[in-house]
Scaffold this active site. Structure first.
Site, PDB file in Angstrom:
ATOM      1  N   SER A  82       3.861  -2.179  10.249  1.00 45.73           N
ATOM      2  CA  SER A  82       5.313  -2.258  10.433  1.00 45.73           C
ATOM      3  C   SER A  82       5.891  -3.620  10.046  1.00 45.73           C
ATOM      4  O   SER A  82       6.791  -4.129  10.731  1.00 45.73           O
ATOM      5  CB  SER A  82       5.698  -1.884  11.872  1.00 45.73           C
ATOM      6  N   HIS A 135      -9.428   1.185   5.354  1.00 44.81           N
ATOM      7  CA  HIS A 135      -8.126   1.370   6.000  1.00 44.81           C
ATOM      8  C   HIS A 135      -8.312   2.313   7.194  1.00 44.81           C
ATOM      9  O   HIS A 135      -9.124   3.245   7.134  1.00 44.81           O
ATOM     10  CB  HIS A 135      -7.121   1.946   5.001  1.00 44.81           C
ATOM     11  N   GLU A 174      -6.661   4.683   8.148  1.00 45.39           N
ATOM     12  CA  GLU A 174      -6.436   6.094   7.814  1.00 45.39           C
ATOM     13  C   GLU A 174      -7.702   6.697   7.188  1.00 45.39           C
ATOM     14  O   GLU A 174      -7.967   7.884   7.334  1.00 45.39           O
ATOM     15  CB  GLU A 174      -5.205   6.220   6.894  1.00 45.39           C
ATOM     16  N   GLU A 196      -4.959  -4.761  10.736  1.00 48.08           N
ATOM     17  CA  GLU A 196      -3.911  -3.758  10.902  1.00 48.08           C
ATOM     18  C   GLU A 196      -4.147  -2.997  12.203  1.00 48.08           C
ATOM     19  O   GLU A 196      -4.951  -2.040  12.229  1.00 48.08           O
ATOM     20  CB  GLU A 196      -3.938  -2.765   9.727  1.00 48.08           C
ATOM     21  N   ASN A 249       0.861  -1.170   0.000  1.00 47.92           N
ATOM     22  CA  ASN A 249       0.000   0.000   0.000  1.00 47.92           C
ATOM     23  C   ASN A 249       0.905   1.230   0.000  1.00 47.92           C
ATOM     24  O   ASN A 249       1.502   1.556   1.019  1.00 47.92           O
ATOM     25  CB  ASN A 249      -0.895  -0.030   1.260  1.00 47.92           C
ATOM     26  N   TRP A 250       0.991   1.868  -1.146  1.00 51.17           N
ATOM     27  CA  TRP A 250       1.902   3.020  -1.269  1.00 51.17           C
ATOM     28  C   TRP A 250       1.355   4.260  -0.570  1.00 51.17           C
ATOM     29  O   TRP A 250       2.045   5.258  -0.459  1.00 51.17           O
ATOM     30  CB  TRP A 250       2.159   3.346  -2.747  1.00 51.17           C
ATOM     31  N   LYS A 251       0.085   4.205  -0.187  1.00 48.47           N
ATOM     32  CA  LYS A 251      -0.578   5.371   0.418  1.00 48.47           C
ATOM     33  C   LYS A 251      -0.393   6.586  -0.510  1.00 48.47           C
ATOM     34  O   LYS A 251      -0.376   6.411  -1.735  1.00 48.47           O
ATOM     35  CB  LYS A 251      -0.056   5.597   1.833  1.00 48.47           C
ATOM     36  N   GLY A 256       2.986   2.365  10.671  1.00 50.93           N
ATOM     37  CA  GLY A 256       3.941   3.455  10.486  1.00 50.93           C
ATOM     38  C   GLY A 256       4.740   3.796  11.732  1.00 50.93           C
ATOM     39  O   GLY A 256       5.426   4.817  11.778  1.00 50.93           O
ATOM     40  N   GLY A 300       3.059  -1.120   4.253  1.00 50.40           N
ATOM     41  CA  GLY A 300       3.046   0.304   3.929  1.00 50.40           C
ATOM     42  C   GLY A 300       4.451   0.779   3.598  1.00 50.40           C
ATOM     43  O   GLY A 300       4.942   0.601   2.475  1.00 50.40           O
ATOM     44  N   GLY A 301       5.130   1.340   4.588  1.00 54.85           N
ATOM     45  CA  GLY A 301       6.436   1.969   4.381  1.00 54.85           C
ATOM     46  C   GLY A 301       7.426   1.108   3.595  1.00 54.85           C
ATOM     47  O   GLY A 301       8.066   1.597   2.656  1.00 54.85           O
TER      48      GLY A 301
HETATM   49  P1  13P Z   1       3.329   0.350   7.620  1.00 56.58           P
HETATM   50  O1  13P Z   1       3.845  -0.923   7.003  1.00 56.58           O
HETATM   51  O2  13P Z   1       4.043   1.574   7.140  1.00 56.58           O
HETATM   52  O3  13P Z   1       3.256   0.240   9.115  1.00 56.58           O
HETATM   53  O4  13P Z   1       1.815   0.547   7.099  1.00 56.58           O
HETATM   54  C1  13P Z   1       0.921  -0.504   7.208  1.00 56.58           C
HETATM   55  C2  13P Z   1      -0.314  -0.137   6.484  1.00 56.58           C
HETATM   56  O5  13P Z   1      -1.059   0.728   6.891  1.00 56.58           O
HETATM   57  C3  13P Z   1      -0.592  -0.837   5.206  1.00 56.58           C
HETATM   58  O6  13P Z   1      -1.883  -0.606   4.766  1.00 56.58           O
END
Ligand code: 13P
Length: 253
Positions: free
Chosen positions: A214, A100, A102, A170, A12-14, A176, A235-236
């Site tokens: 993470s 998600h 977010e 999640e 997920n590149w956000k 993050g 994510g990251g």
């Molecule tokens: P991180 O891997 O950066 O913690 O993000 C997880 C995430 O929200 C994937 O959707």
């Protein structure tokens, strides 16, 4: 119990990237994939919507699939700034992330909204990745299992099956932060999600349940070998081709 399908490693590149970044990332992953004789995982990239076409062109026939990060529940209409699931299908997506944390946090998306979006994704012939997860306050209050159970019950459309829905656990506090959930915490929640799925989905024992929060190359093997963990939502680390591919390679095949 493990599902028969290959683990799904989703990035997920956000709200990150550019066309140049997307092309480089996708090409680097395709190269890494082509060096392998056997691929024991399925790889999914979820770029921001304006980068979907360049990712699609760059992944070509490599087998890497593409997903959106969100959609509107309606098929079309006066919803400025929103994207319909059918548009993501038309753009070449196979999956869409919905619910998600977010989105739940930034836009107040409650379970019923997430369920309607997931249903729209299914109607468009795509597979929703339905995200659930507790906050740190809820975990500290001992409510994690209860909260996640309620989210799963409220966010999955009626009539879903293992081939039409994926769940992603999640924990909000692990996203993050560099602080992944422990293998024990993950096992507990994934087991409880499996139990709910077995009640509300016809073949709930085969629905893929991903873990996100993470996930990094150094913890991926441990996380991906937990019972009822059928992949990762990253994510990251998905913004770095080497790290993301290392996570995929850590998946048990
Ligand atoms: P991180 O891997 O950066 O913690 O993000 C997880 C995430 O929200 C994937 O959707």
């Amino acid at each position: 119990m493990k599902t028969p399908t290959r683990p799904l490693i989703a990035g997920n590149w956000k709200m990150n990237g550019s066309r140049a970044f997307a092309k480089d990332m996708a090409e680097a992953l395709v190269n890494r994939l082509s060096e392998r004789e056997e691929v024991g995982f399925e790889m999914l990239l979820c770029p921001p919507a304006p980068l979907i076409d360049v990712v699609r062109e760059s992944v070509g026939a490599s087998g890497i699939v593409i997903g959106g990060q969100d959609c509107h529940a309606a098929k079309q209409g006066a919803h400025t700034g929103d994207i319909a699931a059918v548009m993501l299908a038309d753009a070449g997506c196979n999956y869409v992330i919905v619910g998600h944390s977010e989105r739940r946090g930034d836009y107040g998306e409650v379970d019923a909204v997430v369920r309607d979006k997931a249903a729209a994704v299914q109607m468009a012939g795509l597979i929703p990745l339905v995200c659930v997860g507790e906050t740190v306050e809820q975990r500290e209050a001992g409510e994690a299992v209860e909260i996640v159970t309620k989210q799963v019950e409220g966010s999955i459309p009626n009539g879903s099956s293992a081939s039409t829905v994926i769940v992603a656990y999640e924990p909000v506090w692990a996203i993050g932060t560099g602080r992944s959930a422990t293998v024990k915490d993950i096992a507990e929640i994934h087991n409880s999600i499996r139990t709910v799925l077995s009640k509300i989905v016809v073949d709930g024992e085969s629905v893929r349940i991903l873990y996100g929060g993470s996930v990094k190359p150094d913890n991926a093997a441990a996380i991906l070998s937990v019972d009822n963990v059928n992949g990762a939502l990253v994510g990251g680390a998905s913004l770095n081709a080497h790290e993301f591919f290392s996570i995929a390679e850590a998946a048990p095949s």
